[in-house]
Each structure stands twice: as structure tokens, then as C-alpha cells.
Write a protein that holds these residues in place. Structure first.
Motif, PDB file in Angstrom:
ATOM      1  N   ILE A 139       0.586  -1.225   0.061  1.00 39.48           N
ATOM      2  CA  ILE A 139       0.028   0.090   0.106  1.00 39.48           C
ATOM      3  C   ILE A 139       0.762   1.324   0.108  1.00 39.48           C
ATOM      4  N   PRO A 140       0.674   2.203  -0.825  1.00 41.00           N
ATOM      5  CA  PRO A 140       1.556   3.339  -1.209  1.00 41.00           C
ATOM      6  C   PRO A 140       1.216   4.244   0.374  1.00 41.00           C
ATOM      7  N   ALA A 141       2.709   4.738   0.699  1.00 35.27           N
ATOM      8  CA  ALA A 141       2.522   5.738   1.828  1.00 35.27           C
ATOM      9  C   ALA A 141       3.891   6.549   1.888  1.00 35.27           C
ATOM     10  N   ASN A 142       3.816   7.551   2.559  1.00 31.79           N
ATOM     11  CA  ASN A 142       4.961   8.430   2.586  1.00 31.79           C
ATOM     12  C   ASN A 142       5.861   8.062   3.953  1.00 31.79           C
ATOM     13  N   TYR A 143       7.179   7.717   3.658  1.00 29.32           N
ATOM     14  CA  TYR A 143       8.026   7.416   4.915  1.00 29.32           C
ATOM     15  C   TYR A 143       8.253   8.920   5.449  1.00 29.32           C
ATOM     16  N   GLU A 144       7.501   9.351   6.533  1.00 30.34           N
ATOM     17  CA  GLU A 144       7.597  10.846   7.098  1.00 30.34           C
ATOM     18  C   GLU A 144       9.323  10.925   7.467  1.00 30.34           C
ATOM     19  N   LYS A 145       9.860  10.137   7.939  1.00 36.35           N
ATOM     20  CA  LYS A 145      11.135  10.562   8.665  1.00 36.35           C
ATOM     21  C   LYS A 145      12.242  10.949   7.500  1.00 36.35           C
ATOM     22  N   GLU A 146      11.868  10.202   6.240  1.00 31.01           N
ATOM     23  CA  GLU A 146      12.924  10.755   5.303  1.00 31.01           C
ATOM     24  C   GLU A 146      12.279  11.381   4.204  1.00 31.01           C
ATOM     25  N   ASN A 147      10.758  11.484   4.229  1.00 26.55           N
ATOM     26  CA  ASN A 147      10.080  12.019   2.965  1.00 26.55           C
ATOM     27  C   ASN A 147      10.277  11.230   1.814  1.00 26.55           C
ATOM     28  N   ARG A 148       9.931   9.981   2.052  1.00 30.94           N
ATOM     29  CA  ARG A 148      10.374   9.007   0.642  1.00 30.94           C
ATOM     30  C   ARG A 148       8.974   8.046   0.499  1.00 30.94           C
ATOM     31  N   LYS A 149       8.671   8.328  -0.681  1.00 37.05           N
ATOM     32  CA  LYS A 149       7.601   7.113  -1.217  1.00 37.05           C
ATOM     33  C   LYS A 149       7.814   5.731  -0.962  1.00 37.05           C
ATOM     34  N   ALA A 150       7.004   5.113  -0.384  1.00 30.44           N
ATOM     35  CA  ALA A 150       7.172   3.913  -0.179  1.00 30.44           C
ATOM     36  C   ALA A 150       5.948   2.957  -0.503  1.00 30.44           C
ATOM     37  N   PHE A 151       6.058   1.666  -0.715  1.00 37.33           N
ATOM     38  CA  PHE A 151       5.183   0.800  -0.163  1.00 37.33           C
ATOM     39  C   PHE A 151       5.250   0.026   0.913  1.00 37.33           C
ATOM     40  N   LEU A 152       4.018   0.231   1.930  1.00 33.80           N
ATOM     41  CA  LEU A 152       3.999  -0.720   2.993  1.00 33.80           C
ATOM     42  C   LEU A 152       3.558  -2.351   2.642  1.00 33.80           C
ATOM     43  N   LEU A 153       4.511  -3.041   2.975  1.00 33.44           N
ATOM     44  CA  LEU A 153       4.214  -4.537   2.609  1.00 33.44           C
ATOM     45  C   LEU A 153       3.396  -5.297   3.465  1.00 33.44           C
ATOM     46  N   LEU A 154       2.349  -5.908   2.852  1.00 32.82           N
ATOM     47  CA  LEU A 154       1.527  -7.216   3.431  1.00 32.82           C
ATOM     48  C   LEU A 154       2.512  -8.337   3.810  1.00 32.82           C
ATOM     49  N   SER A 155       2.879  -8.506   5.044  1.00 35.57           N
ATOM     50  CA  SER A 155       4.071  -9.501   5.515  1.00 35.57           C
ATOM     51  C   SER A 155       3.764 -10.953   4.676  1.00 35.57           C
ATOM     52  N   TYR A 156       2.724 -11.359   4.361  1.00 34.87           N
ATOM     53  CA  TYR A 156       2.531 -12.681   3.877  1.00 34.87           C
ATOM     54  C   TYR A 156       2.319 -12.823   2.391  1.00 34.87           C
ATOM     55  N   ALA A 157       2.299 -11.550   1.678  1.00 34.32           N
ATOM     56  CA  ALA A 157       1.991 -11.269   0.325  1.00 34.32           C
ATOM     57  C   ALA A 157       3.251 -11.727  -0.616  1.00 34.32           C
ATOM     58  N   PHE A 158       4.372 -12.044  -0.172  1.00 31.59           N
ATOM     59  CA  PHE A 158       5.465 -11.816  -1.008  1.00 31.59           C
ATOM     60  C   PHE A 158       6.430 -12.781  -0.371  1.00 31.59           C
ATOM     61  N   ILE A 159       7.366 -13.271  -1.592  1.00 34.97           N
ATOM     62  CA  ILE A 159       8.508 -14.101  -1.229  1.00 34.97           C
ATOM     63  C   ILE A 159       9.832 -13.402  -1.694  1.00 34.97           C
ATOM     64  N   LYS A 160      10.678 -13.114  -0.868  1.00 28.24           N
ATOM     65  CA  LYS A 160      11.783 -12.285  -1.388  1.00 28.24           C
ATOM     66  C   LYS A 160      13.099 -13.315  -1.494  1.00 28.24           C
ATOM     67  N   LYS A 161      14.033 -12.966  -2.520  1.00 31.95           N
ATOM     68  CA  LYS A 161      15.028 -14.123  -2.758  1.00 31.95           C
ATOM     69  C   LYS A 161      16.153 -13.148  -3.367  1.00 31.95           C
ATOM     70  N   ILE A 162      17.453 -13.329  -2.420  1.00 32.53           N
ATOM     71  CA  ILE A 162      18.568 -12.663  -2.943  1.00 32.53           C
ATOM     72  C   ILE A 162      18.755 -12.548  -4.377  1.00 32.53           C
ATOM     73  N   GLY A 163      19.294 -11.489  -4.995  1.00 34.07           N
ATOM     74  CA  GLY A 163      19.451 -11.491  -6.681  1.00 34.07           C
ATOM     75  C   GLY A 163      20.838 -10.705  -6.641  1.00 34.07           C
ATOM     76  N   ARG A 164      20.981 -10.835  -8.236  1.00 32.03           N
ATOM     77  CA  ARG A 164      22.248 -10.105  -8.698  1.00 32.03           C
ATOM     78  C   ARG A 164      22.066  -8.728  -9.288  1.00 32.03           C
ATOM     79  N   GLY A 165      20.752  -8.381  -9.072  1.00 31.30           N
ATOM     80  CA  GLY A 165      20.591  -6.945  -9.927  1.00 31.30           C
ATOM     81  C   GLY A 165      20.432  -6.974 -11.246  1.00 31.30           C
ATOM     82  N   ILE A 166      19.784  -8.320 -11.698  1.00 35.54           N
ATOM     83  CA  ILE A 166      19.807  -8.729 -13.298  1.00 35.54           C
ATOM     84  C   ILE A 166      18.026  -8.403 -13.389  1.00 35.54           C
TER      85      ILE A 166
END
Ligand SMILES: [Zn+2]
Length: 123
Positions: free
Chosen positions: A85-112
Motif C-alpha cells: 500500500i503506498p505511503a510516505n515515509y515521513e522520517k525521510e520524506n520518501r515514497k514507499a509501499f508498506l508491505l503485507l507481510s505474507y503477500a510476497f517471497i523475497k530472494k537475494i538477487g544479482r541485480g539483473i
């Protein structure tokens, strides 16, 4: 599409998190499809994704130039699962997505991108 190899963004946000980063490939927890390529700065759990750290696909990374009110929810392009869900991270004034904790899987990548692994197994 040509293969793109990204380099880490190095700036004050990275400095504040210890000065190191890793690439993460984010996949949909529901269908296993690749959602985006992300730069995670420093240690700690992934609770939000700053839009300025999303490298690809372009239709998501380009949201960095939009106003927050014009940014929709982050959903899986394949199955429409709600991921963030989009939100502003006030401490740094940066746009972000707040993540739903069980909605994604993360894998380390090589930036490709496109990703070496297009789809992962889901539970
Ligand atoms: Zn999906």
C-alpha cells in the motif's frame, strides 16, 4: 528485451543504514511470479519498499516521479494479489509501499532484469 544489470544506489539513505545493500527479487506469494527488483539497504526485516529503490519493471520504478496520491496499490500483475500500500515515509520524506507481510517471497538477487528466476514455488 536486453538484460539489464543494475548497480546499487549509494546515497545518504544507504549511509544511514550502514552503507551496504543487497538486491532482492520480490515474488508474489500467491502465484509465484516475479513482481519487482529491489535494493534493500542495510540490516533488518523488509517492512516497506522505498520506490526510489525499485529498479524494475519500469512501470513500477517510474512511479518515483508521481505524487503519492496518484500511486495505486502494489499488486501482482499476474494474479492481482495485493502486495503493498503506498505511503510516505515521513522520517525521510520518501515514497514507499508498506508491505503485507505474507503477500510476497523475497530472494537475494544479482541485480539483473528480467530476473534469472521468473517464477518461484509457492507454499
Ligand atoms: Zn501473483
Amino acid at each position: 528485451m536486453d538484460l539489464q544489470k543494475f548497480k546499487f544506489k549509494k546515497d545518504q539513505y544507504q549511509d544511514h543504514r550502514g552503507g551496504w545493500s543487497k538486491f532482492l527479487n520480490i515474488y508474489c506469494d500467491h502465484c509465484g511470479e516475479h513482481v519487482l527488483l529491489y535494493q534493500k539497504d542495510g540490516p533488518g526485516p523488509l517492512k516497506r519498499m522505498y520506490i526510489d529503490r525499485i529498479f524494475a519493471p519500469q512501470e513500477i520504478s517510474s512511479l518515483v516521479d508521481k505524487d503519492l496520491k496518484d500511486i495505486g496499490e502494489l499488486r501482482c500483475k499476474t494474479c492481482d494479489r495485493l502486495i503493498g500500500i503506498p505511503a510516505n515515509y515521513e522520517k525521510e520524506n520518501r515514497k514507499a509501499f508498506l508491505l503485507l507481510s505474507y503477500a510476497f517471497i523475497k530472494k537475494i538477487g544479482r541485480g539483473i532484469y528480467p530476473p534469472e528466476i521468473k517464477k518461484v514455488e509457492t507454499k
